[in-house]
Enzyme design. Structure first.
Site, PDB file in Angstrom:
ATOM      1  N   ASP A 107      17.101  -9.481  48.397  1.00 27.00           N
ATOM      2  CA  ASP A 107      18.083 -10.388  47.805  1.00 27.00           C
ATOM      3  C   ASP A 107      17.770 -11.846  48.115  1.00 27.00           C
ATOM      4  OD1 ASP A 107      20.382 -11.534  46.772  1.00 27.00           O
ATOM      5  OD2 ASP A 107      21.619 -11.007  48.492  1.00 27.00           O
ATOM      6  N   GLY A 109      19.385 -14.231  47.029  1.00 28.25           N
ATOM      7  CA  GLY A 109      20.634 -14.973  46.964  1.00 28.25           C
ATOM      8  C   GLY A 109      21.433 -14.971  48.239  1.00 28.25           C
ATOM      9  N   THR A 148      31.860 -10.699  53.067  1.00 28.48           N
ATOM     10  CA  THR A 148      32.741 -10.240  52.000  1.00 28.48           C
ATOM     11  C   THR A 148      32.024 -10.297  50.663  1.00 28.48           C
ATOM     12  OG1 THR A 148      34.704 -11.008  53.174  1.00 28.48           O
ATOM     13  CG2 THR A 148      34.923 -10.654  50.801  1.00 28.48           C
ATOM     14  N   GLY A 150      32.265  -9.190  46.271  1.00 23.87           N
ATOM     15  CA  GLY A 150      33.237  -9.107  45.201  1.00 23.87           C
ATOM     16  C   GLY A 150      33.908  -7.760  45.135  1.00 23.87           C
ATOM     17  N   SER A 151      33.253  -6.731  45.628  1.00 24.84           N
ATOM     18  CA  SER A 151      33.823  -5.389  45.548  1.00 24.84           C
ATOM     19  C   SER A 151      33.957  -4.735  46.915  1.00 24.84           C
ATOM     20  CB  SER A 151      32.949  -4.514  44.650  1.00 24.84           C
ATOM     21  OG  SER A 151      31.641  -4.483  45.155  1.00 24.84           O
ATOM     22  N   TYR A 271      20.176 -22.046  48.647  1.00 26.29           N
ATOM     23  CA  TYR A 271      19.798 -21.041  47.662  1.00 26.29           C
ATOM     24  C   TYR A 271      18.482 -21.487  47.032  1.00 26.29           C
ATOM     25  CZ  TYR A 271      24.654 -19.773  48.277  1.00 26.29           C
ATOM     26  OH  TYR A 271      25.849 -19.412  48.828  1.00 26.29           O
ATOM     27  N   ASP A 299      18.262 -15.374  41.748  1.00 32.02           N
ATOM     28  CA  ASP A 299      18.833 -14.371  42.635  1.00 32.02           C
ATOM     29  C   ASP A 299      18.390 -12.957  42.272  1.00 32.02           C
ATOM     30  OD1 ASP A 299      20.453 -12.791  44.213  1.00 32.02           O
ATOM     31  OD2 ASP A 299      22.305 -13.827  43.722  1.00 32.02           O
ATOM     32  N   THR A 302      21.070 -10.070  42.076  1.00 31.66           N
ATOM     33  CA  THR A 302      22.078 -10.077  41.024  1.00 31.66           C
ATOM     34  C   THR A 302      21.487  -9.462  39.765  1.00 31.66           C
ATOM     35  OG1 THR A 302      23.320 -11.979  41.815  1.00 31.66           O
ATOM     36  CG2 THR A 302      23.363 -11.596  39.468  1.00 31.66           C
ATOM     37  N   THR A 303      22.247  -8.622  39.101  1.00 30.85           N
ATOM     38  CA  THR A 303      21.744  -7.956  37.908  1.00 30.85           C
ATOM     39  C   THR A 303      21.769  -8.850  36.686  1.00 30.85           C
ATOM     40  OG1 THR A 303      22.637  -5.895  38.781  1.00 30.85           O
ATOM     41  CG2 THR A 303      22.003  -5.900  36.479  1.00 30.85           C
TER      42      THR A 303
END
Length: 472
Positions: A107, A109, A148, A150-151, A271, A299, A302-303
């Site tokens: 990752d 990101g 934390t 998003g999900s 970033y 990133d 990220t998809t």
């Protein structure tokens, strides 16, 4: 990595996405491995393609198993796995003494490494767990860690141990041993996440693995690169497929053609930022804000691609019969599945095209599909754009340490020939070490939960079901 990325029933839109904080986040193919062509695979490899592959395979296995017949260089390669039809891409590393291998999302990101450990109580079922008691080089820093997404979230304790990847070893690397993770954050065989962003965004405050290696001179060239495969439009994709290549210390010239166009990071590195200078959709220009509003995080975790609402609306305005999603699809857009959408983006240099196959995220009715660009809400120092694998599958991407820059190049025929070709995914293995560095103490900071990009999260479950169904 983009939080709230669509997550398929086996994790469609990226476990990597889920594993990326919301701002505020391969092993080599084995000797003798065979690959069969998918029904929609590209043309067969030429003799030259096979010669290039054979050379790379021999060199990689030589580095792994320590044959002294070839001189070891300060370069390393990690073959990737493509998980659930381009939802995420993971590689492998090894931790401890003796070393134990693990699969982790890669990752760019985020900047922290974390793994589920033996004390993990929730969210870790079925994954390989890090056992501190089995490592003679383990040190407990006795500092809490939480992040934390998003999900969901992950929490645990900061520790130090020896970490190996792609033939490199870093002693005293700081990472988090996670004892609690939200349900769905980890899906077997992935045990954690390796952040490849800069130390300035590290939750622990410590230098990430890649930055220690680059700054210490362990690499022949202070770069790392990605070539990612595409399976989203394959008819018989499996949960885990060959995912491409991640390199440390060099670029693989067999995987790109022409020059690598480097564009400097426009701010103090945090970033991997680039400035979007122009964008076209169906041949028409889209208005891009200037200055920092045009900054985009490149990133790998990220998809999809997220951006400001006004620009996303203008993008879909160029697509006849598109419409804003409602309810669970708020922030996303539908468009006719039989429309081939062509998008191209420039970051100050050449214009890079995105395949229509990558723009088409999933089909939600007999005639309507969801696009891969969505409205993204960010705040504070977060960039307005997050550019993920929807774009990165279309280029060879290079992340340079000094001077800090991101580079893109056209994929070679050898790289393109890997798209849609079914095969056994790489397995997490332990290779020989050709270069070693020691992590500095870093300034371990007070570790409040880190937040990153905020995206419409209500669409996650429905997207998972929709794409999961397509993959079955």
């Amino acid at each position: 990595m983009l939080s709230g990325c669509l997550l398929a029933v086996g994790l469609l839109l990226s476990q990597g996405c889920l594993a990326a904080p919301s701002l505020g986040s391969r092993a080599a193919g084995q000797s003798g491995q065979t690959m069969t062509l998918a029904r929609r695979s590209p043309s067969r490899r030429t003799v030259d393609d096979w010669a290039t592959w054979a050379q790379r395979e021999r060199e990689f296995l030589t580095l792994r198993y320590g044959d002294s017949g070839l001189q070891k260089r300060s370069e390393g390669m990690n073959l990737l796995t493509n998980q659930n039809g381009d939802s995420s891409y993971y590689g492998s590393l090894a931790i401890g003494t003796p070393a134990v291998s693990f699969d982790v999302i890669l990752d760019t990101g985020s900047a922290d490494l974390w793994l589920a450990d033996q004390s993990c109580k929730t969210g870790c079922s079925g994954v390989a767990l890090y056992d501190p008691s089995s490592s003679s080089t383990f040190q407990n820093l006795s500092q809490s860690f939480s992040i934390t997404y998003g999900s969901g979230e992950a929490a645990g304790t900061l520790v130090q141990d020896t970490v190996q990847m792609a033939g490199f070893s870093v002693e005293n690397q700081v990472f988090a041993a996670v004892d609690e993770a939200s349900s769905g954050l980890l899906t077997s065989p992935v045990s954690g996440l390796l952040g490849l962003g800069w130390q300035t965004i590290s939750s622990s405050g410590s230098a990430p693995l890649w930055q220690t290696l680059a700054s210490s001179g362990a690499w022949s060239d202070a770069v790392m690169s990605f070539q990612l495969t595409r399976f989203i439009n394959s008819s018989n994709v499996k949960a885990n497929e060959p995912g491409g290549t991640f390199t440390m210390g060099y670029v693989d010239s067999s995987l790109y053609t022409g020059d690598i166009d480097y564009q400097s990071i426009p701010t103090t590195p945090s970033y991997w930022l680039q400035t979007i200078s122009s964008m076209t959709v169906q041949g028409s220009s889209v208005t891009i804000p200037t200055g920092s509003s045009a900054y985009a995080a490149i990133d790998t975790g990220t998809t999809l691609i997220g951006g400001p609402s006004s620009v996303i609306q203008e993008i879909y305005a160029q697509i006849p019969n598109s419409a804003a999603g409602t309810g669970s699809w708020e922030g996303y857009y539908t468009y006719p599945c039989d429309t081939e959408v062509n998008v191209a983006i420039s970051f100050g240099g050449p214009s890079w095209s995105i395949s229509p196959a990558d723009f088409q995220l999933t089909q939600v009715s007999s005639s309507q599909c969801i696009g891969a660009f969505f409205e993204l809400s960010t705040s504070g120092s977060a960039p307005g754009w997050v550019v993920g694998d929807t774009f990165l599958k279309n280029v060879y991407s290079v992340f340079r340490y000094n001077p800090a820059a991101v580079g893109f190049a056209q994929l070679s025929e050898t790289a393109l020939a890997m798209n849609g070709v079914n095969g056994n995914p790489p397995s997490a293995t332990i290779g020989s070490v050709s270069a070693t560095a020691t992590a500095g103490s870093g300034g371990i900071s007070s570790n409040a939960a880190t937040n990153r990009w905020r995206v419409p999260s209500s669409a996650v479950v429905l997207a998972a079901a929709a794409v999961g169904a397509m993959l079955l």
